[in-house]
Design a protein around this motif. Structure first.
Motif, mmCIF file in Angstrom:
data_model
loop_
_atom_site.group_PDB
_atom_site.id
_atom_site.type_symbol
_atom_site.label_atom_id
_atom_site.label_comp_id
_atom_site.label_asym_id
_atom_site.label_seq_id
_atom_site.Cartn_x
_atom_site.Cartn_y
_atom_site.Cartn_z
ATOM 1 N N SER A 31 0.922 -1.189 -0.027
ATOM 2 C CA SER A 31 0.023 0.110 -0.229
ATOM 3 C C SER A 31 0.880 1.252 0.084
ATOM 4 O O SER A 31 1.732 1.298 0.864
ATOM 5 C CB SER A 31 -0.820 0.056 1.268
ATOM 6 N N ARG A 33 -0.389 4.054 0.927
ATOM 7 C CA ARG A 33 -1.048 4.868 1.745
ATOM 8 C C ARG A 33 -0.279 4.516 3.231
ATOM 9 O O ARG A 33 -0.008 5.256 3.818
ATOM 10 C CB ARG A 33 -2.449 4.913 1.727
ATOM 11 N N SER A 34 -0.602 3.127 3.474
ATOM 12 C CA SER A 34 -0.091 2.737 4.757
ATOM 13 C C SER A 34 1.194 2.350 4.929
ATOM 14 O O SER A 34 1.779 2.150 5.898
ATOM 15 C CB SER A 34 -1.151 1.647 5.307
ATOM 16 N N LYS A 36 2.419 -0.493 4.281
ATOM 17 C CA LYS A 36 2.540 -2.016 4.959
ATOM 18 C C LYS A 36 2.040 -2.974 3.829
ATOM 19 O O LYS A 36 1.409 -2.602 3.102
ATOM 20 C CB LYS A 36 1.566 -1.660 6.045
#
Length: 201
Positions: A31, A33-34, A36
């Motif tokens: 991701s 965004r995260s 992770k």
């Protein structure tokens, strides 16, 4: 071999190239965004830059940056002619296009995805992107692909041009570019990569 990717990101380009090449690989969702992986692993421990794509070989060696990755992929299967031979002028033309797409199109799109970018600044980047895409449109007049025949540069151009839709950038007047996009969407490897990424053609 693993390809770290994020749906809709520029990692779609090597994803397409891997299917075009017919090389075995595992796609690993990372991701943007995260930062992770699905198992909770901090992606920064794999790629300190924090972004995709990243290609990880079976010996643990890692290669980042899309233009470098797609050329490596192409060079594994020279018979597929996904890139011209090293040392030829045609190969430098390929590198010329990969650089142009990366610096003049991809990076002009980037601020438009940034939620912190002031709205008053976005029209400037939209104009820059449209100017660059208009240049590509002119080049594609009379050409099916950037170098005449399909190469890995086309997978990169296809990937970044797709961003026009979510950003509501009107490219309907760029007839040659739209014909190119339709041509690319019809390629089995592109359809396979889009499906794997959970994207629509």
């Amino acid at each position: 071999m693993k390809l770290y990717y994020s749906p809709g990101a520029c990692s779609l380009s090597p994803h397409i190239a891997l299917y075009e090449a017919g090389l075995p690989f595992e796609a690993v969702l990372a991701s943007t965004r995260s930062h992770k992986l699905l198992d909770g692993t901090d992606y920064y421990t794999i790629n300190p830059k924090g972004y995709v794509p990243l290609l990880e070989f079976d010996d643990g060696t890692r290669l980042a940056e899309g233009p470098a990755i797609v050329q490596w992929i192409a060079d594994q299967v020279p018979e597929k002619k996904l890139a011209p031979p090293a040392g030829t002028m045609a190969r430098y033309r390929l590198q010329e296009w990969l650089t142009f797409i990366g610096t003049e199109i991809h990076k002009q799109f980037s601020p438009l995805f940034n939620p912190e970018m002031p709205e008053e600044a976005k029209p400037l980047f939209r104009r820059k992107v449209l100017d660059r895409l208009a240049y590509v449109d002119q080049h594609l007049a009379g050409h099916d692909y950037l170098l005449g025949d399909f190469t890995v540069a086309d997978s990169y151009l296809y990937t970044v041009t797709r961003w026009s839709t979510p950003l509501k950038l009107d490219i309907s007047g760029l007839v040659n570019l739209n014909a190119f996009m339709a041509r690319m969407s019809a390629r089995p490897a592109v359809q396979q990569a889009l499906k794997a990424d959970g994207l629509r053609g």
